[in-house]
Write a protein that holds these residues in place. Structure first.
Motif, PDB file in Angstrom:
ATOM      1  N   ASN A   4     -51.915 -20.078   1.030  1.00 33.39           N
ATOM      2  CA  ASN A   4     -50.503 -20.208   0.709  1.00 33.39           C
ATOM      3  C   ASN A   4     -49.922 -21.405   1.472  1.00 33.39           C
ATOM      4  O   ASN A   4     -49.224 -21.263   2.458  1.00 33.39           O
ATOM      5  CB  ASN A   4     -49.771 -18.915   1.060  1.00 33.39           C
ATOM      6  N   GLU A   5     -50.269 -22.571   0.987  1.00 32.06           N
ATOM      7  CA  GLU A   5     -49.798 -23.851   1.530  1.00 32.06           C
ATOM      8  C   GLU A   5     -49.334 -24.700   0.356  1.00 32.06           C
ATOM      9  O   GLU A   5     -49.845 -24.544  -0.762  1.00 32.06           O
ATOM     10  CB  GLU A   5     -50.925 -24.586   2.267  1.00 32.06           C
ATOM     11  N   ALA A   6     -48.423 -25.607   0.579  1.00 38.45           N
ATOM     12  CA  ALA A   6     -47.802 -26.370  -0.506  1.00 38.45           C
ATOM     13  C   ALA A   6     -48.825 -27.026  -1.432  1.00 38.45           C
ATOM     14  O   ALA A   6     -48.765 -26.839  -2.656  1.00 38.45           O
ATOM     15  CB  ALA A   6     -46.852 -27.422   0.071  1.00 38.45           C
ATOM     16  N   LYS A   7     -49.759 -27.794  -0.898  1.00 36.35           N
ATOM     17  CA  LYS A   7     -50.724 -28.506  -1.747  1.00 36.35           C
ATOM     18  C   LYS A   7     -51.614 -27.521  -2.507  1.00 36.35           C
ATOM     19  O   LYS A   7     -51.874 -27.694  -3.696  1.00 36.35           O
ATOM     20  CB  LYS A   7     -51.577 -29.436  -0.899  1.00 36.35           C
ATOM     21  N   ASP A   8     -52.081 -26.488  -1.822  1.00 41.33           N
ATOM     22  CA  ASP A   8     -52.934 -25.476  -2.444  1.00 41.33           C
ATOM     23  C   ASP A   8     -52.158 -24.717  -3.528  1.00 41.33           C
ATOM     24  O   ASP A   8     -52.677 -24.471  -4.615  1.00 41.33           O
ATOM     25  CB  ASP A   8     -53.463 -24.503  -1.396  1.00 41.33           C
ATOM     26  N   ASN A   9     -50.909 -24.341  -3.235  1.00 41.01           N
ATOM     27  CA  ASN A   9     -50.077 -23.638  -4.212  1.00 41.01           C
ATOM     28  C   ASN A   9     -49.837 -24.497  -5.448  1.00 41.01           C
ATOM     29  O   ASN A   9     -49.913 -23.998  -6.580  1.00 41.01           O
ATOM     30  CB  ASN A   9     -48.731 -23.247  -3.606  1.00 41.01           C
ATOM     31  N   GLU A  10     -49.553 -25.760  -5.245  1.00 37.93           N
ATOM     32  CA  GLU A  10     -49.292 -26.661  -6.373  1.00 37.93           C
ATOM     33  C   GLU A  10     -50.511 -26.748  -7.292  1.00 37.93           C
ATOM     34  O   GLU A  10     -50.389 -26.613  -8.510  1.00 37.93           O
ATOM     35  CB  GLU A  10     -48.930 -28.054  -5.848  1.00 37.93           C
ATOM     36  N   PHE A  11     -51.686 -26.958  -6.708  1.00 39.89           N
ATOM     37  CA  PHE A  11     -52.907 -27.039  -7.508  1.00 39.89           C
ATOM     38  C   PHE A  11     -53.183 -25.714  -8.216  1.00 39.89           C
ATOM     39  O   PHE A  11     -53.510 -25.677  -9.397  1.00 39.89           O
ATOM     40  CB  PHE A  11     -54.106 -27.422  -6.641  1.00 39.89           C
ATOM     41  N   THR A  12     -53.027 -24.611  -7.495  1.00 41.58           N
ATOM     42  CA  THR A  12     -53.331 -23.293  -8.043  1.00 41.58           C
ATOM     43  C   THR A  12     -52.394 -22.940  -9.193  1.00 41.58           C
ATOM     44  O   THR A  12     -52.834 -22.416 -10.217  1.00 41.58           O
ATOM     45  CB  THR A  12     -53.282 -22.222  -6.937  1.00 41.58           C
TER      46      THR A  12
END
Length: 114
Positions: free
Chosen positions: A8-16
């Motif tokens: 649950n981090e910005a870059k990971d959330n965006e990709f997911t």
């Protein structure tokens, strides 16, 4: 169903979120906390049920963030046990999204054969 595991981090959330929407638009059923959890639920029970009974492919968004997150490690470990119990090959599919080298993958992930 395709299960998406990520930090649950910005870059990971965006990709997911992008991946979940793309897969859904192609007709695949997708489980992703970004779209499935509303808050206040007993989410570990929901996650465990989804991985154990509904998941056909487990996509693990591997990043410097997810590499050391206990929640992600727990999901990947459960997916590894499910794959072993059901004798599934290519059940867990890691998707590297940053510059994390394979040699730096968390040691606990070796238990699931990643």
């Amino acid at each position: 169903m395709i299960f998406l595991s990520h930090a649950n981090e910005a870059k990971d959330n965006e990709f997911t979120r992008w991946l979940a929407l793309r897969l859904a638009s192609l007709g695949y059923p997708v489980w992703c906390d970004q779209t499935e959890l509303l808050g206040g639920e007993k989410f570990w029970s929901d996650i465990e049920t989804a991985i154990r009974t509904k998941t056909t492919k487990f996509l693990w968004v591997l990043s410097r963030h997810s590499n050391n997150r206990d929640n992600v490690i727990n999901e990947v470990s459960l997916a590894g046990r499910v794959a072993k119990e059901k004798n599934l090959t290519d059940f867990i599919i890691p998707l590297g999204i940053d510059d994390l080298p394979n040699s730096e993958a968390n040691i606990r992930l070796a238990q699931v054969g990643i």
